[in-house]
Design a protein around this motif. Structure first.
Motif, PDB file in Angstrom:
ATOM      1  N   VAL A 108       0.764  -1.221   0.144  1.00  0.00           N
ATOM      2  CA  VAL A 108      -0.010  -0.103   0.020  1.00  0.00           C
ATOM      3  C   VAL A 108       0.850   1.303  -0.151  1.00  0.00           C
ATOM      4  O   VAL A 108       0.601   2.194  -0.669  1.00  0.00           O
ATOM      5  N   ALA A 109       2.051   1.258   0.714  1.00  0.00           N
ATOM      6  CA  ALA A 109       2.825   2.614   0.908  1.00  0.00           C
ATOM      7  C   ALA A 109       3.579   2.602  -0.601  1.00  0.00           C
ATOM      8  O   ALA A 109       3.762   3.701  -0.772  1.00  0.00           O
ATOM      9  N   HIS A 110       3.776   1.875  -1.143  1.00  0.00           N
ATOM     10  CA  HIS A 110       4.506   1.724  -2.622  1.00  0.00           C
ATOM     11  C   HIS A 110       3.254   2.211  -3.423  1.00  0.00           C
ATOM     12  O   HIS A 110       3.823   3.199  -4.406  1.00  0.00           O
ATOM     13  N   SER A 111       2.110   1.893  -3.399  1.00  0.00           N
ATOM     14  CA  SER A 111       1.068   2.608  -4.127  1.00  0.00           C
ATOM     15  C   SER A 111       0.868   4.119  -3.883  1.00  0.00           C
ATOM     16  O   SER A 111       0.457   4.912  -4.763  1.00  0.00           O
ATOM     17  N   LEU A 112       1.009   4.284  -2.551  1.00  0.00           N
ATOM     18  CA  LEU A 112       0.882   5.985  -2.409  1.00  0.00           C
ATOM     19  C   LEU A 112       2.181   6.718  -2.709  1.00  0.00           C
ATOM     20  O   LEU A 112       1.860   7.786  -2.794  1.00  0.00           O
ATOM     21  N   LEU A 113       3.018   6.087  -2.816  1.00  0.00           N
ATOM     22  CA  LEU A 113       4.564   6.922  -3.111  1.00  0.00           C
ATOM     23  C   LEU A 113       4.211   7.932  -4.387  1.00  0.00           C
ATOM     24  O   LEU A 113       4.615   8.950  -4.152  1.00  0.00           O
ATOM     25  N   PRO A 114       3.726   7.370  -5.396  1.00  0.00           N
ATOM     26  CA  PRO A 114       3.498   8.438  -6.482  1.00  0.00           C
ATOM     27  C   PRO A 114       2.754   9.761  -6.176  1.00  0.00           C
ATOM     28  O   PRO A 114       3.013  10.645  -6.517  1.00  0.00           O
ATOM     29  N   LEU A 115       1.674   9.708  -5.205  1.00  0.00           N
ATOM     30  CA  LEU A 115       1.220  10.969  -4.760  1.00  0.00           C
ATOM     31  C   LEU A 115       2.022  11.496  -3.798  1.00  0.00           C
ATOM     32  O   LEU A 115       1.653  12.941  -3.871  1.00  0.00           O
ATOM     33  N   LEU A 116       2.861  10.980  -2.982  1.00  0.00           N
ATOM     34  CA  LEU A 116       3.646  11.810  -1.874  1.00  0.00           C
ATOM     35  C   LEU A 116       4.901  12.144  -2.247  1.00  0.00           C
ATOM     36  O   LEU A 116       5.380  13.286  -2.035  1.00  0.00           O
ATOM     37  N   ASP A 117       5.360  11.443  -3.557  1.00  0.00           N
ATOM     38  CA  ASP A 117       6.843  11.774  -3.794  1.00  0.00           C
ATOM     39  C   ASP A 117       6.876  11.275  -5.377  1.00  0.00           C
ATOM     40  O   ASP A 117       7.535  10.408  -5.682  1.00  0.00           O
ATOM     41  N   PRO A 118       6.246  12.244  -6.317  1.00  0.00           N
ATOM     42  CA  PRO A 118       6.139  11.738  -7.625  1.00  0.00           C
ATOM     43  C   PRO A 118       7.522  11.519  -8.394  1.00  0.00           C
ATOM     44  O   PRO A 118       7.848  10.906  -9.512  1.00  0.00           O
ATOM     45  N   LEU A 119       8.463  12.386  -7.866  1.00  0.00           N
ATOM     46  CA  LEU A 119       9.870  12.430  -8.570  1.00  0.00           C
ATOM     47  C   LEU A 119      10.836  11.270  -8.076  1.00  0.00           C
ATOM     48  O   LEU A 119      12.020  11.137  -8.638  1.00  0.00           O
ATOM     49  N   SER A 120      10.396  10.718  -7.046  1.00  0.00           N
ATOM     50  CA  SER A 120      11.258   9.552  -6.523  1.00  0.00           C
ATOM     51  C   SER A 120      11.435   8.343  -7.511  1.00  0.00           C
ATOM     52  O   SER A 120      10.595   8.228  -8.523  1.00  0.00           O
ATOM     53  N   ALA A 121      12.463   7.629  -7.597  1.00  0.00           N
ATOM     54  CA  ALA A 121      12.610   6.563  -8.578  1.00  0.00           C
ATOM     55  C   ALA A 121      11.774   5.582  -8.417  1.00  0.00           C
ATOM     56  O   ALA A 121      11.242   4.783  -9.292  1.00  0.00           O
ATOM     57  N   ALA A 122      11.417   5.016  -7.065  1.00  0.00           N
ATOM     58  CA  ALA A 122      10.372   4.001  -6.898  1.00  0.00           C
ATOM     59  C   ALA A 122       9.111   4.352  -7.041  1.00  0.00           C
ATOM     60  O   ALA A 122       8.365   3.577  -7.266  1.00  0.00           O
TER      61      ALA A 122
END
Length: 339
Positions: A108-122
């Motif tokens: 779930v955290a991986h799915s939320l990552l694009p919203l929280l940090d769109p520029l991160s590689a992950a």
């Protein structure tokens, strides 16, 4: 008359002491002494949660429907856990209640990552629409009357009645010990000779996190577990795993060691051919070669590489694994100096 549970009271030692009950109209309350409370009902969704989903027009199909990135029909609302199910369009996904909660939380955290940090590689890798995979063992347990500790650890999968599990052919054998007259432990080994599940019921405290590390490992990793058991050398399975020889299996870097070694071995053409052949046999349900046939097929140089990497792993982690005698161990250096 039909009674409804209002509350539970605990004694000074923290154990249950009494319960407060009332009739179905909420009247005629009374308190009764109680030492054991059993609840027997089919798990279901709380009415308030269902009304919240319904009032917000979220698709509900027996459970709250989510996509592969844990989004509901409203893309701004994420959900996970036993309340949810993957959309029917994915086909074959089992309910999240059958997976480890921490493993689900990571996804779930991986799915939320694009919203929280769109520029991160992950964040780029987290936008796939394929169903997430869960591989961490699932544990359940608790304290039972009489001071008994119950623990069950298994691979993530849909639970099956025991007789169905046996008929499916997934059970290779079971290793069972009873120590101190009340400590029962059972290791279930699957048809591929790996640890599939561990069950414990006893009064002796247990290292549950260590047992989780063992799920999915070949039983031969465990110091020839099955052959030693057959020889009558293991009267107590949990105690056997507390011996010093097992510490390397429980180290937090052992998983990384296995992953790196697997990647290195698959770069060898001969070993990769063996792995491909085994994978094809599994997919086509063809009988697998015996352990002796596999051992003879693996080249000597490959076995030497495994031994070398294992020694390097133990040497690198000597600060925590000082019980192993390797060239960098203090006792070995002392022997060299004396010579």
């Amino acid at each position: 008359d039909e009674l409804r549970l209002l509350s539970v009271r605990a004694g000074s030692d923290g154990s249950i002491s009494s319960v407060r009950l009332a009739d179905k109209n909420g009247k005629h309350e009374r308190e009764l002494p109680c030492a054991l409370l059993l609840t027997a009902d089919e798990p279901d969704v709380d009415d308030a949660i269902f009304r919240a989903c319904n009032s917000n027009s979220l698709v509900y199909d027996g459970r709250l429907v989510i996509d592969a990135r844990f989004r509901t029909s409203d893309a701004s609302i994420f959900a996970a856990g036993p309340l949810t199910k993957f959309s029917r369009r994915y086909r074959g996904g089992i309910n999240l209640e059958h997976y480890d909660k921490r493993d689900v939380g990571v996804k779930v955290a991986h799915s939320l990552l694009p919203l929280l940090d769109p520029l991160s590689a992950a964040a780029t890798a987290a936008t796939s629409d394929a169903l997430p995979t869960f591989d961490q063992p699932r544990s359940e347990g608790g304290m039972l009357p009489g001071g008994l500790l119950y623990v069950h650890v298994q691979r993530p999968s849909k639970p099956l009645p025991y007789d169905e599990l046996v008929r499916s052919g997934r059970v290779g054998r079971e290793l069972t010990t009873v120590a101190n007259e009340h400590d029962y432990c059972c290791f279930r080994i699957d048809q591929y000779d790996t640890i599939d599940a561990i069950t414990y019921l006893g009064k002796t405290p247990l290292e549950v996190s260590n047992l989780q590390h063992l799920i999915g490992m070949p039983q031969m990793y465990l110091n020839r577990l099955a052959p030693r058991y057959d020889e009558g050398l293991i009267p107590d399975l949990p105690q056997f795993l507390r011996d010093n020889w097992a510490m390397g299996l429980f180290h937090d870097r052992f998983v990384d060691f296995r992953s790196a070694l697997k990647g290195e071995l698959l770069e060898e053409e001969a070993f990769a051919a063996i792995a491909t052949d085994l994978q094809e046999r599994l997919e086509m349900d063809i009988e697998l070669p015996s352990r002796e046939e596999l051992r003879s097929a693996v080249q000597l140089s490959t076995r030497q590489l495994v031994e070398k990497r294992l020694v390097e792993y133990l040497q690198t982690n000597q600060n925590h694994l000082s019980m192993y005698l390797v060239p960098s161990a203090p006792v070995c250096r002392q022997m060299e100096e004396e010579i």
